[in-house]
Motif scaffolding. Structure first.
Motif, PDB file in Angstrom:
ATOM      1  N   GLY A 174      39.292  30.967  35.711  1.00  0.00           N
ATOM      2  CA  GLY A 174      38.211  31.702  37.067  1.00  0.00           C
ATOM      3  C   GLY A 174      39.648  31.874  38.302  1.00  0.00           C
ATOM      4  N   ASP A 175      40.945  33.052  37.125  1.00  0.00           N
ATOM      5  CA  ASP A 175      41.961  32.477  38.402  1.00  0.00           C
ATOM      6  C   ASP A 175      41.045  34.198  39.488  1.00  0.00           C
ATOM      7  N   ARG A 176      41.763  33.609  40.808  1.00  0.00           N
ATOM      8  CA  ARG A 176      41.855  35.313  41.336  1.00  0.00           C
ATOM      9  C   ARG A 176      43.277  35.727  41.625  1.00  0.00           C
ATOM     10  N   ILE A 177      43.246  37.584  41.275  1.00  0.00           N
ATOM     11  CA  ILE A 177      44.285  38.259  41.160  1.00  0.00           C
ATOM     12  C   ILE A 177      43.951  38.787  42.206  1.00  0.00           C
ATOM     13  N   GLU A 178      45.114  38.815  43.911  1.00  0.00           N
ATOM     14  CA  GLU A 178      44.388  39.737  45.002  1.00  0.00           C
ATOM     15  C   GLU A 178      45.978  40.269  45.573  1.00  0.00           C
ATOM     16  N   GLY A 179      45.893  41.844  45.253  1.00  0.00           N
ATOM     17  CA  GLY A 179      46.987  42.106  46.442  1.00  0.00           C
ATOM     18  C   GLY A 179      48.537  42.513  46.032  1.00  0.00           C
ATOM     19  N   LYS A 180      48.134  42.244  44.198  1.00  0.00           N
ATOM     20  CA  LYS A 180      48.860  43.163  43.710  1.00  0.00           C
ATOM     21  C   LYS A 180      49.286  44.402  43.197  1.00  0.00           C
ATOM     22  N   ARG A 181      50.592  44.976  42.406  1.00  0.00           N
ATOM     23  CA  ARG A 181      51.260  45.720  41.846  1.00  0.00           C
ATOM     24  C   ARG A 181      51.783  45.099  40.586  1.00  0.00           C
ATOM     25  N   ILE A 182      50.842  45.401  39.678  1.00  0.00           N
ATOM     26  CA  ILE A 182      51.792  45.114  38.359  1.00  0.00           C
ATOM     27  C   ILE A 182      51.646  46.346  37.287  1.00  0.00           C
ATOM     28  N   GLY A 183      52.741  45.795  36.815  1.00  0.00           N
ATOM     29  CA  GLY A 183      53.479  46.537  35.631  1.00  0.00           C
ATOM     30  C   GLY A 183      51.820  46.775  34.331  1.00  0.00           C
ATOM     31  N   VAL A 184      52.334  46.028  33.372  1.00  0.00           N
ATOM     32  CA  VAL A 184      51.247  45.131  32.493  1.00  0.00           C
ATOM     33  C   VAL A 184      51.117  43.833  33.092  1.00  0.00           C
ATOM     34  N   LEU A 185      49.452  43.754  32.394  1.00  0.00           N
ATOM     35  CA  LEU A 185      48.808  42.855  32.771  1.00  0.00           C
ATOM     36  C   LEU A 185      47.858  42.486  31.396  1.00  0.00           C
ATOM     37  N   ASP A 186      49.025  41.659  30.817  1.00  0.00           N
ATOM     38  CA  ASP A 186      48.124  41.556  29.189  1.00  0.00           C
ATOM     39  C   ASP A 186      48.079  40.057  28.435  1.00  0.00           C
ATOM     40  N   LEU A 187      46.486  40.600  28.489  1.00  0.00           N
ATOM     41  CA  LEU A 187      45.166  39.461  28.318  1.00  0.00           C
ATOM     42  C   LEU A 187      44.687  39.307  27.020  1.00  0.00           C
ATOM     43  N   ALA A 188      45.481  40.029  26.139  1.00  0.00           N
ATOM     44  CA  ALA A 188      44.614  40.469  25.221  1.00  0.00           C
ATOM     45  C   ALA A 188      44.509  39.126  24.528  1.00  0.00           C
ATOM     46  N   GLY A 189      43.422  38.733  23.894  1.00  0.00           N
ATOM     47  CA  GLY A 189      42.611  37.491  22.968  1.00  0.00           C
ATOM     48  C   GLY A 189      43.365  36.391  24.113  1.00  0.00           C
ATOM     49  N   GLU A 190      43.132  35.988  25.530  1.00  0.00           N
ATOM     50  CA  GLU A 190      43.017  35.041  26.190  1.00  0.00           C
ATOM     51  C   GLU A 190      40.994  34.779  26.363  1.00  0.00           C
ATOM     52  N   ARG A 191      40.772  33.559  26.767  1.00  0.00           N
ATOM     53  CA  ARG A 191      39.596  32.467  27.342  1.00  0.00           C
ATOM     54  C   ARG A 191      39.358  33.297  29.139  1.00  0.00           C
ATOM     55  N   LEU A 192      39.331  34.158  29.638  1.00  0.00           N
ATOM     56  CA  LEU A 192      39.116  34.207  31.143  1.00  0.00           C
ATOM     57  C   LEU A 192      38.269  34.374  31.535  1.00  0.00           C
ATOM     58  N   PRO A 193      37.304  34.003  30.991  1.00  0.00           N
ATOM     59  CA  PRO A 193      35.597  33.386  32.341  1.00  0.00           C
ATOM     60  C   PRO A 193      35.723  33.354  33.456  1.00  0.00           C
ATOM     61  N   ASP A 194      34.463  34.148  34.237  1.00  0.00           N
ATOM     62  CA  ASP A 194      35.252  34.202  35.608  1.00  0.00           C
ATOM     63  C   ASP A 194      36.759  34.576  36.176  1.00  0.00           C
ATOM     64  N   LEU A 195      37.255  35.666  35.518  1.00  0.00           N
ATOM     65  CA  LEU A 195      38.315  36.303  36.438  1.00  0.00           C
ATOM     66  C   LEU A 195      38.496  36.897  37.493  1.00  0.00           C
ATOM     67  N   GLU A 196      39.347  36.935  38.552  1.00  0.00           N
ATOM     68  CA  GLU A 196      39.046  38.266  39.835  1.00  0.00           C
ATOM     69  C   GLU A 196      40.249  39.019  39.833  1.00  0.00           C
ATOM     70  N   ILE A 197      39.361  40.366  40.288  1.00  0.00           N
ATOM     71  CA  ILE A 197      41.055  41.088  40.100  1.00  0.00           C
ATOM     72  C   ILE A 197      40.278  41.862  41.482  1.00  0.00           C
ATOM     73  N   GLU A 199      41.279  43.701  45.005  1.00  0.00           N
ATOM     74  CA  GLU A 199      42.281  45.161  45.397  1.00  0.00           C
ATOM     75  C   GLU A 199      44.352  44.814  44.819  1.00  0.00           C
ATOM     76  N   CYS A 200      43.872  45.926  43.920  1.00  0.00           N
ATOM     77  CA  CYS A 200      45.278  45.455  43.020  1.00  0.00           C
ATOM     78  C   CYS A 200      45.652  46.695  42.408  1.00  0.00           C
ATOM     79  N   VAL A 201      46.096  47.100  42.423  1.00  0.00           N
ATOM     80  CA  VAL A 201      47.274  48.330  41.183  1.00  0.00           C
ATOM     81  C   VAL A 201      47.635  48.064  39.760  1.00  0.00           C
ATOM     82  N   ILE A 202      46.950  48.110  38.862  1.00  0.00           N
ATOM     83  CA  ILE A 202      47.788  47.762  37.776  1.00  0.00           C
ATOM     84  C   ILE A 202      48.149  49.035  36.502  1.00  0.00           C
ATOM     85  N   ASP A 203      49.059  49.206  35.917  1.00  0.00           N
ATOM     86  CA  ASP A 203      49.354  50.168  35.495  1.00  0.00           C
ATOM     87  C   ASP A 203      48.573  49.933  34.082  1.00  0.00           C
ATOM     88  N   THR A 204      48.678  49.106  32.987  1.00  0.00           N
ATOM     89  CA  THR A 204      48.121  49.015  31.800  1.00  0.00           C
ATOM     90  C   THR A 204      48.159  47.373  31.545  1.00  0.00           C
TER      91      THR A 204
END
Length: 362
Positions: A174-197, A199-204
């Protein structure tokens, strides 16, 4: 930086209004004309039709862009009040208490964008304008000749981002990630329903096996999406560009995709059952299997993409353009009944279409 004098002439205008407080959206279509009225002044005229909440209303406005003694340009309202500084590729503000207005101008001499967001006690809306010169895109030329409308992409790259390096456990359900520039966002295998992203730029973005049910990705750019297994049913993707990567098996059923570009992606099997795709572009992608049963597709194109299999029943197809797709190795196209194909593709697809219609070619 482009100056107003670099953009003189007539432009095709498309503006979307997202009133988040009221929960409604509107569209303005028309023309924008920039005319030099002196060495240091450009008139900015807009005219068109606004469709909002089911009603169509003619709209127009005139702005003036003036250059001062320091060679800086400023945008003014018709009554002479200052609107904002003319800056390019970064954010700009308009003072109008108690509301906050932030905007951005970006693009080139063939296509440029203007974005404004308003937030305040009684306002929460976003305006996205795309301005293109007549005849600059081959897909639009094809659309005009056939009546098939091209996707309307209004994505503006986010600006003024905060660099962020997330660590283990920094992203929760349920987290909200806003206004971020992220190199690597590694969420593999995580339980993250209702995640919000937003106005972000994510490399990977790594999402293999993660639980992304109800995911919301809005106004963001993802350079590489690596998800051999993507579980994102009932998700929302709005004004998003994914510029590379792969989805081996994608669960995107009952999702909404609006103003999305997939570029250079490799798709294995993608389940889009019951989803709604509006203004979506697949460009230079490889698509093995699409399941679009009970889905709604409006203004979807497949420029330079190869498709092997598309199946589904009760699919609603409007302005879906396959003319730019590579269909030489296609095995099934039942899900695309009603889409537009080219005359050259018809010869290649004739045996397949005859078989689907129950004919035997001898």
């Amino acid at each position: 930086m482009l100056l107003p004098t670099d953009l003189l002439g007539e432009w095709v205008l498309r503006r979307t209004l997202d009133d988040r407080r009221a929960g409604v959206q509107g569209i303005v279509t028309g023309t924008t004309t920039l005319t030099a009225v002196g060495a240091d002044e450009v008139r900015w005229d807009e005219a068109g039709v606004m469709t909002f909440d089911g009603r169509a209303t003619p709209v127009s406005r005139t702005l003036t862009v003036r250059r001062d003694d320091d060679h800086a340009w400023t945008v003014h309202f018709a009554d002479g009040r200052v609107f904002h500084d003319w800056v390019w590729g970064t954010s700009v503000a308009h003072a109008c208490a108690p509301d906050d207005y932030t905007g951005a101008l970006d693009g080139d001499e063939q296509r440029w964008t203007v974005r404004w967001e308003a937030r305040g006690p009684a306002k929460d809306y976003r305006l996205d304008s795309v301005l293109e010169r007549h005849g600059t895109r081959q897909t639009e030329s094809m659309a005009r000749s056939s009546g098939t409308e091209a996707p309307r992409i209004t994505l503006t790259e986010p600006v003024d981002l905060q660099d962020w390096v997330p660590g283990p456990g920094d992203v929760l359900t349920g987290d909200r990630i806003e206004g971020k520039r992220i190199g690597v966002l590694d969420l593999a295998g995580e339980r993250l329903p209702d995640l919000e992203i937003e106005e972000c730029v994510i490399d990977t973005l790594r999402g293999d096996g993660a639980d992304f049910r109800g995911l919301r990705v809005h106004d963001s750019i993802i350079d590489t999406l690596d998800a051999p297994v993507l579980r994102a049913s009932s998700s929302s993707w709005r004004e998003v560009r994914v510029s590379g990567g792969r989805i081996g098996s994608g669960e995107l059923y009952d999702s909404g995709l609006n103003g999305v570009e997939f570029v250079g992606m490799k798709f294995g099997f993608v389940n889009l059952r019951g989803s709604t795709l509006t203004d979506v572009v697949f460009r230079d992608c490889v698509i093995d299997e699409l399941d679009i049963a009970d889905a709604k597709l409006l203004r979807v194109s497949f420029e330079g993409s190869s498709i092997r299999d598309a199946e589904g029943s009760n699919t609603r197809i409007d302005h879906v353009d396959l003319r730019g797709a590579d269909l030489d190795r296609v095995e099934r196209l039942e899900g695309f009944r009603g889409a537009t194909i080219g005359a050259d593709q018809l010869y290649t697809l004739a045996p397949l279409l005859a078989a689907q219609a129950g004919y035997r070619v001898d």
